[in-house]
Scaffold this motif. Structure first.
Motif, PDB file in Angstrom:
ATOM      1  N   GLU A 162       0.802  -1.222   0.000  1.00 42.58           N
ATOM      2  CA  GLU A 162       0.000   0.000   0.000  1.00 42.58           C
ATOM      3  C   GLU A 162       0.835   1.273   0.000  1.00 42.58           C
ATOM      4  N   HIS A 163       2.167   1.191   0.060  1.00 44.96           N
ATOM      5  CA  HIS A 163       3.029   2.367   0.108  1.00 44.96           C
ATOM      6  C   HIS A 163       4.178   2.240  -0.886  1.00 44.96           C
ATOM      7  N   LYS A 166       0.874   6.724  -0.189  1.00 42.76           N
ATOM      8  CA  LYS A 166      -0.082   5.629  -0.329  1.00 42.76           C
ATOM      9  C   LYS A 166      -0.410   5.464  -1.816  1.00 42.76           C
TER      10      LYS A 166
END
Length: 111
Positions: free
Chosen positions: A89-90, A104
């Motif tokens: 997610e990053h 993000k």
């Protein structure tokens, strides 16, 4: 019987065994049992496109940056991204004005 593993290339769970190999009919990837033990997480942008290290992404929404008075505006280009290990997610990257960003993926699209 154990459930079939997810595909290590595309991350989908529509896989089946063919002898000693696992096959993903969605992307056509074939792998042995040793590769299926630790599949790498698949990092996707807001549109579902797969991101890889070195890609260029574009910010899709104005974002406030902690520790900086300069916000990231919509359309800002982040070049040569790095993937965060074990966190799909990053991503890490640099803009022209702000260095050392961790963003993000839901606020990014592949350029």
């Amino acid at each position: 019987m154990p459930s079939p593993p997810n595909c290590p290339q595309c991350g989908l769970d529509n896989t089946y065994a063919d002898g000693a190999l696992w096959i993903c009919p969605d992307c056509g990837h074939e792998w042995g049992t040793d590769e299926a033990v630790a599949p790498a997480p698949v990092v996707r942008d807001s549109n579902g496109n797969v991101l890889a290290a070195g890609d260029t992404v574009v910010v899709i929404k104005d974002l406030k940056v902690k520790g900086s008075s300069i916000p990231l505006k919509q359309g800002t280009v982040i070049r040569n991204i790095r993937l965060v290990e074990d966190d799909p997610e990053h991503i890490e990257g640099h803009s022209d004005k702000i260095k050392g960003l961790v963003l993000k993926t839901i606020f990014l699209r592949k350029a």
